[in-house]
Scaffold this active site. Structure first.
Site, PDB file in Angstrom:
ATOM      1  N   CYS A  98      49.647  38.633  36.807  1.00 40.09           N
ATOM      2  CA  CYS A  98      49.444  37.202  37.000  1.00 40.09           C
ATOM      3  C   CYS A  98      49.606  36.793  38.456  1.00 40.09           C
ATOM      4  O   CYS A  98      50.216  37.502  39.245  1.00 40.09           O
ATOM      5  CB  CYS A  98      50.478  36.406  36.205  1.00 40.09           C
ATOM      6  SG  CYS A  98      50.332  36.599  34.436  1.00 40.09           S
ATOM      7  N   GLY A 149      44.603  38.151  38.110  1.00 36.37           N
ATOM      8  CA  GLY A 149      44.414  37.887  36.679  1.00 36.37           C
ATOM      9  C   GLY A 149      43.095  37.187  36.433  1.00 36.37           C
ATOM     10  O   GLY A 149      42.802  36.186  37.084  1.00 36.37           O
ATOM     11  N   ASN A 202      54.863  35.171  36.671  1.00 37.30           N
ATOM     12  CA  ASN A 202      54.320  36.492  37.002  1.00 37.30           C
ATOM     13  C   ASN A 202      55.440  37.497  36.758  1.00 37.30           C
ATOM     14  O   ASN A 202      56.502  37.391  37.368  1.00 37.30           O
ATOM     15  CB  ASN A 202      53.875  36.523  38.471  1.00 37.30           C
ATOM     16  CG  ASN A 202      53.402  37.905  38.931  1.00 37.30           C
ATOM     17  OD1 ASN A 202      53.419  38.208  40.109  1.00 37.30           O
ATOM     18  ND2 ASN A 202      52.975  38.745  38.015  1.00 37.30           N
ATOM     19  N   GLY A 203      55.194  38.453  35.886  1.00 38.32           N
ATOM     20  CA  GLY A 203      56.212  39.452  35.579  1.00 38.32           C
ATOM     21  C   GLY A 203      56.245  39.725  34.097  1.00 38.32           C
ATOM     22  O   GLY A 203      55.295  39.412  33.370  1.00 38.32           O
ATOM     23  N   TYR A 236      48.126  48.568  46.221  1.00 34.92           N
ATOM     24  CA  TYR A 236      46.863  48.187  45.590  1.00 34.92           C
ATOM     25  C   TYR A 236      46.786  46.730  45.127  1.00 34.92           C
ATOM     26  O   TYR A 236      45.795  46.043  45.360  1.00 34.92           O
ATOM     27  CB  TYR A 236      46.629  49.139  44.414  1.00 34.92           C
ATOM     28  CG  TYR A 236      45.710  48.654  43.324  1.00 34.92           C
ATOM     29  CD1 TYR A 236      44.348  48.530  43.548  1.00 34.92           C
ATOM     30  CD2 TYR A 236      46.199  48.344  42.066  1.00 34.92           C
ATOM     31  CE1 TYR A 236      43.500  48.092  42.538  1.00 34.92           C
ATOM     32  CE2 TYR A 236      45.363  47.912  41.052  1.00 34.92           C
ATOM     33  CZ  TYR A 236      44.015  47.786  41.295  1.00 34.92           C
ATOM     34  OH  TYR A 236      43.193  47.355  40.311  1.00 34.92           O
TER      35      TYR A 236
END
Ligand code: SF4
Length: 474
Positions: free
Chosen positions: A9, A36, A110-111, A250
């Site tokens: 996310c 995302g 996010n996570g 990345y």
């Protein structure tokens, strides 16, 4: 790497009385789209009410100009999502808004939490009904039900109960808060923006809207933005700092900063180190686009072998379609990458990529290059072998599917049908970041998870993946 390891996310928040916050959030989410592509959402507050709009799809598909004009206010939170916990359907899209005793709270996450089930069961036993299957609603409910009316105090009370990786943007009618877990696994930074401030998963989204980067929110720290301005509060003791190393390799955009370092520069250093570790006589160094580009440039500069493109990526494909069969999967790679046959035929290639997950996509790309007449293919990977799955918010394969967990480097070389294969060493990977090994989560490579992962969660992930496969097969 083409689509084998997916970021979970991206979150963004902004507070300013100058300009249209919904449009600024839209552009910031556009810059975070790589994090995302399943759903996107924006919530806006005008100081007394919150308006939320979200849907499945890319940012550009979810919002029209008219939608954005209707989202009026001076504070906003936005989110782009790829599912890790919870399936891909509307109820799991974010931000999630939950009513409080007075007003409401909005959360973008996010996570990935690893104690979601325990927290959910506890809330359900008190009669709470959940509408989504993800962990973000659990966080939002805990905040909404906190005995503390002040969201700052509620956040301070609730965060220590969460176990796992979380970088959150939290908003009420009056305040915007950014907070990171005590390990700092997922990134989150703050910038100044016009007469206010913004928070973002990545600094590049701040650049895009013209905000000025201030700094990262520290692990266990909360950034509070309101009429008083910006202030920071350390609300949890810092544990071992464990930023995800894959953000460097990345996930994050190359024009973002992490730990104060430009990622393009780090990735180039990874390529240079690869050239020193595994030199080879060749005619062209080419990347697997786009993420392999900086490391390939680094390899080319260090080795003196000319850089060439070799594969052209279709810029307009976000995600390929559902891929039930091997044949369609093969088409999927073709849809994304096309070889420059004239430049490849008869050449000895150094092909640089950032990682190999299952290996199937890489093998197809190698076959495409062989079909285009490549004389030799030397694969260079700018990270060590990827052997362990992620439980902190990255959608990856289960362990048994990770090619490096079951095969040696020589067996992988044989599987890919390349002339040589080399993975970057741990030492040079960490050196390329300019930081210490102890400041990262490297669990994908060494299985040393900074936050212990319960065995039943490892098993349930395995069962979930099996179930997904069964559904796909039907
Ligand atoms: Fe990153 Fe791997 Fe750690 Fe997950 S397990 S946070 S992908 S290094």
């Amino acid at each position: 790497m083409i689509g084998e390891k997916k970021e979970a996310c991206g979150v963004f928040g902004v507070y300013t009385h100058e300009g249209e916050v919904s449009k600024m959030t839209y552009y910031a989410l556009y810059a975070l789209q790589h994090r995302g592509q399943e759903s996107a959402g924006i919530a806006v507050s005008d100081g007394s009410e919150i308006f939320l709009m979200k849907d499945m799809g890319l940012v550009s598909q979810v919002f029209s100009e008219r939608d954005l004009q209707s989202l009026r206010g001076h504070m906003a939170v936005g989110h782009v999502r790829y599912s890790t916990t919870g399936s891909s359907f509307w109820e799991n899209s974010q931000p999630i808004q939950i009513p409080r005793r007075k007003g409401s709270v909005v959360v973008a996450h996010n996570g990935n939490l690893i104690n979601t089930e325990t927290l959910r069961e506890e809330l359900e036993s008190k009669g709470r009904i959940f509408h989504s299957t993800g962990d973000t609603e659990v966080i939002a409910v805990l905040l909404a039900e906190s005995p503390h009316e002040d969201i700052e105090e509620a956040t301070k009370e609730v965060m220590p109960r969460l176990v796992g990786a979380y970088s959150l943007a939290i908003m009420t009618e009056e305040k915007l808060i950014g907070v990171r877990d005590p390990y700092g696994i997922r990134p989150l930074c703050v910038g100044s923006y016009r007469d206010g401030f913004a928070i973002s998963s990545e600094s590049s989204a701040l650049d895009v809207i013209g905000a000025s980067y201030i700094r990262e929110i520290h692990p266990g720290e909360m950034a509070i933005i309101d009429e008083e301005g910006l202030r920071f509060r350390q609300i949890m003791e810092v544990r071992k700092p464990s930023l995800c190393i894959f953000e460097f390799i990345y996930f994050a955009r190359p024009d973002s900063l992490l730990y104060g370092t430009n990622l393009y520069h780090s990735r180039k250093l990874m390529g240079m180190a690869l050239a020193e570790e595994a030199p080879v006589n060749a005619d062209i160094v080419m990347p697997i686009p786009d993420t392999g580009v900086p490391a390939a440039i680094g390899y080319s500069q260090a080795s003196g072998i000319p850089f060439g493109e070799g594969l052209i990526k279709n810029r307009y494909i976000g995600r390929t379609f559902i891929q039930p069969t091997q044949e369609i999967r093969r088409l999927g790679v073709r849809l994304k990458l096309n070889p420059l046959t004239g430049d490849i035929r008869g050449k000895r290639l150094v092909v640089v990529d950032d990682s190999i997950v299952r290996g199937n996509t890489t093998r197809e790309i190698v076959q495409m290059l062989r079909d285009s007449g490549a004389k030799e293919i030397h694969m260079r990977i700018s990270s060590p072998p990827d052997k362990f799955p992620c439980f902190y918010g990255i959608d990856t394969a289960i362990q048994a599917e990770l090619i490096a967990s079951t095969k040696s480097v020589e067996e992988i070389r044989d599987f890919l049908k390349v002339d040589s294969l080399h993975y970057l060493s741990f030492e040079n990977l960490v050196r390329s970041t300019g930081r210490e090994r102890g400041e990262f989560c490297l669990a994908c490579f060494d299985g040393d998870y900074p936050i212990p992962v319960p065995e039943d969660l490892k098993l349930s992930k395995y069962r979930l993946e099996k179930k997904k496969d069964e559904v796909k097969a039907e």
